[in-house]
Design a protein around this motif. Sequence first.
Motif, PDB file in Angstrom:
ATOM      1  N   SER A 169       0.829  -1.202   0.000  1.00 38.65           N
ATOM      2  CA  SER A 169       0.000   0.000   0.000  1.00 38.65           C
ATOM      3  C   SER A 169       0.864   1.253   0.000  1.00 38.65           C
ATOM      4  CB  SER A 169      -0.928   0.007   1.223  1.00 38.65           C
ATOM      5  OG  SER A 169      -1.914  -1.001   1.116  1.00 38.65           O
ATOM      6  N   TYR A 170       1.914   1.232   0.806  1.00 38.25           N
ATOM      7  CA  TYR A 170       2.795   2.408   0.865  1.00 38.25           C
ATOM      8  C   TYR A 170       3.494   2.635  -0.472  1.00 38.25           C
ATOM      9  CZ  TYR A 170       2.189   1.881   5.943  1.00 38.25           C
ATOM     10  OH  TYR A 170       1.669   1.782   7.205  1.00 38.25           O
ATOM     11  N   LEU A 171       3.901   1.571  -1.135  1.00 35.51           N
ATOM     12  CA  LEU A 171       4.546   1.733  -2.443  1.00 35.51           C
ATOM     13  C   LEU A 171       3.583   2.337  -3.460  1.00 35.51           C
ATOM     14  CD1 LEU A 171       6.596  -1.593  -2.629  1.00 35.51           C
ATOM     15  CD2 LEU A 171       7.521   0.730  -2.400  1.00 35.51           C
ATOM     16  N   ARG A 172       2.313   1.957  -3.399  1.00 33.70           N
ATOM     17  CA  ARG A 172       1.332   2.551  -4.311  1.00 33.70           C
ATOM     18  C   ARG A 172       1.170   4.049  -4.023  1.00 33.70           C
ATOM     19  NH1 ARG A 172      -1.424  -2.376  -3.306  1.00 33.70           N
ATOM     20  NH2 ARG A 172      -2.804  -1.369  -1.779  1.00 33.70           N
ATOM     21  N   ARG A 173       1.169   4.410  -2.750  1.00 33.07           N
ATOM     22  CA  ARG A 173       1.030   5.830  -2.395  1.00 33.07           C
ATOM     23  C   ARG A 173       2.264   6.617  -2.840  1.00 33.07           C
ATOM     24  NH1 ARG A 173      -1.345   4.735   3.737  1.00 33.07           N
ATOM     25  NH2 ARG A 173      -3.141   3.498   3.029  1.00 33.07           N
ATOM     26  N   HIS A 202       1.949   7.247  -6.463  1.00 35.91           N
ATOM     27  CA  HIS A 202       1.029   8.349  -6.759  1.00 35.91           C
ATOM     28  C   HIS A 202       1.724   9.696  -6.622  1.00 35.91           C
ATOM     29  CE1 HIS A 202      -2.527   5.559  -5.500  1.00 35.91           C
ATOM     30  NE2 HIS A 202      -2.128   5.325  -6.736  1.00 35.91           N
ATOM     31  N   MET A 203       2.644   9.814  -5.672  1.00 40.27           N
ATOM     32  CA  MET A 203       3.379  11.065  -5.475  1.00 40.27           C
ATOM     33  C   MET A 203       4.317  11.352  -6.643  1.00 40.27           C
ATOM     34  SD  MET A 203       4.263  10.713  -1.395  1.00 40.27           S
ATOM     35  CE  MET A 203       4.923  12.372  -1.191  1.00 40.27           C
ATOM     36  N   LEU A 204       4.640  10.306  -7.399  1.00 42.81           N
ATOM     37  CA  LEU A 204       5.570  10.455  -8.519  1.00 42.81           C
ATOM     38  C   LEU A 204       4.855  10.554  -9.869  1.00 42.81           C
ATOM     39  CD1 LEU A 204       8.120   7.784  -7.236  1.00 42.81           C
ATOM     40  CD2 LEU A 204       8.541  10.261  -7.353  1.00 42.81           C
ATOM     41  N   PHE A 230      10.480  13.674  -8.489  1.00 42.94           N
ATOM     42  CA  PHE A 230      10.768  13.386  -7.087  1.00 42.94           C
ATOM     43  C   PHE A 230       9.485  13.584  -6.275  1.00 42.94           C
ATOM     44  CE2 PHE A 230      14.814  14.476  -9.049  1.00 42.94           C
ATOM     45  CZ  PHE A 230      15.568  13.363  -8.689  1.00 42.94           C
ATOM     46  N   LEU A 231       9.514  13.206  -5.023  1.00 42.02           N
ATOM     47  CA  LEU A 231       8.269  13.089  -4.268  1.00 42.02           C
ATOM     48  C   LEU A 231       7.508  14.392  -4.127  1.00 42.02           C
ATOM     49  CD1 LEU A 231       9.324  10.608  -1.431  1.00 42.02           C
ATOM     50  CD2 LEU A 231       8.119  10.116  -3.559  1.00 42.02           C
ATOM     51  N   LEU A 232       8.218  15.508  -3.953  1.00 39.52           N
ATOM     52  CA  LEU A 232       7.541  16.781  -3.741  1.00 39.52           C
ATOM     53  C   LEU A 232       7.874  17.810  -4.813  1.00 39.52           C
ATOM     54  CD1 LEU A 232       7.769  17.161   0.166  1.00 39.52           C
ATOM     55  CD2 LEU A 232       5.941  16.161  -1.206  1.00 39.52           C
ATOM     56  N   GLY A 233       8.385  17.351  -5.943  1.00 43.89           N
ATOM     57  CA  GLY A 233       8.666  18.322  -6.989  1.00 43.89           C
ATOM     58  C   GLY A 233       9.770  17.884  -7.927  1.00 43.89           C
ATOM     59  N   ASP A 234      10.480  18.868  -8.451  1.00 43.10           N
ATOM     60  CA  ASP A 234      11.495  18.617  -9.473  1.00 43.10           C
ATOM     61  C   ASP A 234      12.866  18.249  -8.907  1.00 43.10           C
ATOM     62  OD1 ASP A 234       9.715  19.154 -11.534  1.00 43.10           O
ATOM     63  OD2 ASP A 234      10.137  21.311 -11.495  1.00 43.10           O
ATOM     64  N   ALA A 235      13.048  18.368  -7.602  1.00 46.74           N
ATOM     65  CA  ALA A 235      14.344  18.077  -6.986  1.00 46.74           C
ATOM     66  C   ALA A 235      14.139  17.229  -5.739  1.00 46.74           C
ATOM     67  CB  ALA A 235      15.066  19.378  -6.635  1.00 46.74           C
ATOM     68  N   PRO A 236      15.096  16.392  -5.399  1.00 52.38           N
ATOM     69  CA  PRO A 236      14.952  15.579  -4.187  1.00 52.38           C
ATOM     70  C   PRO A 236      15.029  16.437  -2.934  1.00 52.38           C
ATOM     71  CG  PRO A 236      17.148  15.309  -5.113  1.00 52.38           C
ATOM     72  CD  PRO A 236      16.359  16.122  -6.104  1.00 52.38           C
ATOM     73  N   VAL A 276       7.209   2.882 -11.551  1.00 53.44           N
ATOM     74  CA  VAL A 276       7.606   4.284 -11.408  1.00 53.44           C
ATOM     75  C   VAL A 276       8.468   4.485 -10.168  1.00 53.44           C
ATOM     76  CG1 VAL A 276       5.537   4.981 -10.116  1.00 53.44           C
ATOM     77  CG2 VAL A 276       6.757   6.664 -11.499  1.00 53.44           C
ATOM     78  N   VAL A 277       8.252   3.664  -9.161  1.00 49.35           N
ATOM     79  CA  VAL A 277       9.074   3.753  -7.948  1.00 49.35           C
ATOM     80  C   VAL A 277      10.505   3.303  -8.243  1.00 49.35           C
ATOM     81  CG1 VAL A 277       9.393   2.852  -5.596  1.00 49.35           C
ATOM     82  CG2 VAL A 277       7.110   3.517  -6.391  1.00 49.35           C
ATOM     83  N   LEU A 278      10.656   2.267  -9.033  1.00 47.87           N
ATOM     84  CA  LEU A 278      11.998   1.811  -9.406  1.00 47.87           C
ATOM     85  C   LEU A 278      12.728   2.867 -10.235  1.00 47.87           C
ATOM     86  CD1 LEU A 278      11.330  -1.939 -10.288  1.00 47.87           C
ATOM     87  CD2 LEU A 278      12.590  -1.056  -8.323  1.00 47.87           C
ATOM     88  N   GLU A 279      12.015   3.530 -11.109  1.00 53.36           N
ATOM     89  CA  GLU A 279      12.634   4.590 -11.905  1.00 53.36           C
ATOM     90  C   GLU A 279      13.109   5.731 -11.007  1.00 53.36           C
ATOM     91  OE1 GLU A 279       9.591   5.623 -14.650  1.00 53.36           O
ATOM     92  OE2 GLU A 279       9.620   3.652 -15.647  1.00 53.36           O
ATOM     93  N   TRP A 280      12.281   6.083 -10.034  1.00 46.64           N
ATOM     94  CA  TRP A 280      12.682   7.110  -9.047  1.00 46.64           C
ATOM     95  C   TRP A 280      13.888   6.644  -8.231  1.00 46.64           C
ATOM     96  CZ3 TRP A 280      11.957   6.061  -3.705  1.00 46.64           C
ATOM     97  CH2 TRP A 280      12.265   7.119  -2.849  1.00 46.64           C
TER      98      TRP A 280
END
Length: 310
Positions: A156-160, A163-165, A170-176, A206-210
């Motif tokens: 479930s956490y990986l799906r969330r 969604h952020m990606l 990155f999780l909150l924008g264009d930079a980590p 998408v998580v693996l790409e991140w």
Amino acid sequence: MSDLILHHYPSSPFSEKVRLILGAKKLAWKSVHIPMVMPKPDVLALTGGYRRTPFLQVGADIYCDTALICDVLEHRQPLPSLYPAAEKGLARIVAQWADSTLFWAAMAHNLQPKGAASMFEGMPPEALKAFAADRGAMSQGMTRLRPADATAAYKSYLRRIAHMLDQNPFLLGDAPCVADFAVYHPLWFTRERTPVMADIFHATPVVLEWMDRMAALGHGQSERLSSTDAIALARASTPAALHDEYFQDEHGIALGSHVSITAESFGPEPTEGELISATRTQFTLRRTDERAGTVHVHFPRVGFVLRAVK
């Protein structure tokens, strides 16, 4: 300016969080490898009791917990920032969730029998027994997720996270930011240390790409240093002057008191010393060790318990 000295070991997930931040900020640092399990005499000479991994040394100042280490590195090198101006609070809250809830779900998934067998393959039985006893002592009183529950939560956490990606690299924008580094390290452990458990990522490519983008940040420039030399450096140094910050007293414990500071969970060993600073964000203890001399040991307030020692 004193060198940054990270006390860590290669397979430590929280150390990977800090190593990547050092890389993102392009900071040079000294690398001290410490044991995975007790005894850790060289660690305790510097920290006085705290033995979670990693900790950061800057001369005779010792910084415990990666949340505080993040702040120290941000002060040393403000750009690129760990705390995006528009979402500082959100970044910290996501990081705190990742370092606790996400981390323990991931580890309970990772260390199911198949994952544990892979991770500890080739380890002598006595070493495996020592590791189990060590981590058992560190987690006294903690509630652990059962494997099936952990795997369900982790999915479930990986799906969330995916969604952020959806719209950003990155999780909150264009930079980590600090949220990315905190979310990354438990997932890194799954992928790198227990790869037989990494099929959990198949549903969230998408998580693996991140993760690949995060790994590409690297670890910066490091140079090995022995723990003996690190202790000698602490002894030869003077702790940095404390900023004249407001004393925030939540405990009725005066500055100058003999106190102990202990983690709320995982790693119950206390550090004792003289309370010389209590700001809105951190505590500082002064202590003297026969090998390390006088050091200041710093802790974040969040996640730690202050008590007077009578």
